[in-house]
Enzyme design. Sequence first.
Site, short mmCIF file in Angstrom:
data_model
loop_
_atom_site.label_atom_id
_atom_site.label_comp_id
_atom_site.label_asym_id
_atom_site.label_seq_id
_atom_site.Cartn_x
_atom_site.Cartn_y
_atom_site.Cartn_z
N ARG A 32 41.84 46.47 30.23
CA ARG A 32 42.77 46.46 30.18
C ARG A 32 44.00 47.55 30.09
O ARG A 32 44.17 47.73 31.43
CB ARG A 32 44.03 44.77 30.72
CG ARG A 32 43.03 43.84 31.26
CD ARG A 32 44.27 42.95 31.13
NE ARG A 32 45.17 42.58 31.90
CZ ARG A 32 45.98 41.40 32.34
NH1 ARG A 32 45.83 40.83 31.04
NH2 ARG A 32 47.20 42.41 33.07
N GLN A 78 56.20 40.31 36.59
CA GLN A 78 54.90 39.39 36.02
C GLN A 78 54.23 40.57 35.51
O GLN A 78 53.48 40.02 34.40
CB GLN A 78 54.53 38.51 36.96
CG GLN A 78 55.60 37.57 37.49
CD GLN A 78 54.28 36.68 38.59
OE1 GLN A 78 54.41 35.73 37.50
NE2 GLN A 78 54.55 37.66 39.51
N VAL A 127 51.74 43.69 33.19
CA VAL A 127 51.90 44.13 31.58
C VAL A 127 51.64 45.30 31.66
O VAL A 127 51.84 45.92 30.76
CB VAL A 127 51.10 43.57 30.77
CG1 VAL A 127 52.01 42.06 30.66
CG2 VAL A 127 49.24 43.49 31.39
N HIS A 187 56.23 39.48 31.45
CA HIS A 187 55.42 38.56 30.50
C HIS A 187 54.48 39.68 29.86
O HIS A 187 53.78 39.92 29.27
CB HIS A 187 54.14 38.69 31.68
CG HIS A 187 54.66 37.05 32.32
ND1 HIS A 187 53.56 37.11 33.71
CD2 HIS A 187 55.26 35.97 32.34
CE1 HIS A 187 53.78 35.83 34.37
NE2 HIS A 187 54.88 34.88 33.37
N THR A 236 51.81 38.76 44.50
CA THR A 236 52.29 37.48 43.69
C THR A 236 51.33 35.97 44.48
O THR A 236 51.88 36.00 45.64
CB THR A 236 53.49 36.94 43.01
OG1 THR A 236 52.91 36.31 42.22
CG2 THR A 236 54.36 37.40 43.70
N SER A 237 51.13 35.85 43.57
CA SER A 237 50.26 34.17 44.57
C SER A 237 51.75 32.91 44.24
O SER A 237 51.26 32.08 44.21
CB SER A 237 49.23 33.90 43.79
OG SER A 237 49.42 33.55 43.03
N1 APR Z 1 48.69 43.57 48.31
C1 APR Z 1 49.49 43.43 48.51
N2 APR Z 1 49.20 41.92 47.63
C2 APR Z 1 47.64 42.17 47.51
C3 APR Z 1 47.11 43.12 47.05
C4 APR Z 1 47.56 43.66 48.55
N3 APR Z 1 46.77 44.98 48.31
N4 APR Z 1 46.13 42.26 46.27
C5 APR Z 1 46.38 40.83 45.94
N5 APR Z 1 47.19 40.75 46.29
C6 APR Z 1 48.01 39.26 47.02
C7 APR Z 1 47.26 38.55 46.00
O1 APR Z 1 47.01 38.03 47.65
C8 APR Z 1 48.25 37.54 45.32
O2 APR Z 1 48.98 36.62 46.88
O3 APR Z 1 48.50 39.93 45.26
C9 APR Z 1 48.99 38.14 44.50
C10 APR Z 1 47.85 38.44 43.70
O4 APR Z 1 47.82 36.90 42.89
P1 APR Z 1 47.75 36.98 41.00
O5 APR Z 1 46.45 37.12 41.06
O6 APR Z 1 47.58 35.14 40.70
O7 APR Z 1 48.36 37.60 39.74
P2 APR Z 1 49.73 36.96 40.03
O8 APR Z 1 50.60 36.19 41.00
O9 APR Z 1 51.07 38.76 39.72
O10 APR Z 1 50.21 36.49 38.64
C11 APR Z 1 50.94 35.46 38.07
O11 APR Z 1 49.70 35.03 36.44
O12 APR Z 1 48.27 35.26 35.06
C12 APR Z 1 49.10 35.24 34.93
O13 APR Z 1 50.56 36.77 32.89
C13 APR Z 1 49.07 36.82 34.73
O14 APR Z 1 51.38 37.55 35.55
C14 APR Z 1 50.35 36.95 36.33
C15 APR Z 1 50.59 35.47 36.13
#
Ligand code: APR
Length: 231
Positions: free
Chosen positions: A61, A91, A93, A109, A176-177
Amino acid sequence: MPSINPQKIVVFTGAGVSAESGLKTFRDNDGLWNNYRVEDVATPEAFARDPGLVLEFYNQRRAQARNAQPNAAHEAIARLEEKYEVVVITQNVDDLHERAGSTNVLHLHGLLTEARSTADPSLIYERGLADLNLGDLCEKGSQLRPNIVWFGEMVINIEPAAREFVDAGKVLVVGTSLQVYPAAGLLKKAHFHSEKYLVTLEVDYPPRHFKWMRGKAASVVPSLAKNWLQA
Ligand code: APR
């Protein structure tokens, strides 16, 4: 109800804000958790069982982060500081918000650029994006580990982050999801009368009172920031 500061913006980000910089998210189709098991690379037990595998996961990463540049969303968020008091609570890193010029970034995080002693967690070392390997030791002679919050560990900065939400006139959530707590729970700290925006591609349960601007961060965030800077 505390007073609201119309000049203050809290920007809460997740992996999606860095997706267009080429960094993988976690839960999208080609996300990190589709290629690795959390239990193997992102828990204290995993590090105790196979530290080499965990260190290699984060070295990969860091290599991605070395090749990544801030995208238009990171840059627009940094530009908001020209007119507003901006607090970025992330969230993520990676250090792309800092590299884009944001000056007030709270990492919940941890950071890929930091390592900490396995013997004394107060010993934290800024190492940039160099690899971290077995045999890299702290000043007390113990193995260094990524200064990242693994599943099952206490999230850092959650109280100061919650305090930042309370009086923010605008809350902008990007990429973020909203599936990981306690981070996702911070949205409930937003002032009832604040303007609330969510910029993401998918979200299972759009948070109440948030205007979901469905789209890519590098397209939606710059146009939103432009309007706010011209207001
Ligand atoms: N523009 C906007 N949103 C986007 C894009 C983009 N180009 N690409 C993806 N997304 C959105 C997706 O639709 C999803 O809602 O970003 C989000 C990514 O979600 P996750 O992969 O779950 O990431 P995140 O929410 O940051 O995860 C939170 O989970 O595993 C742990 O510590 C890790 O910090 C992380 C935490």
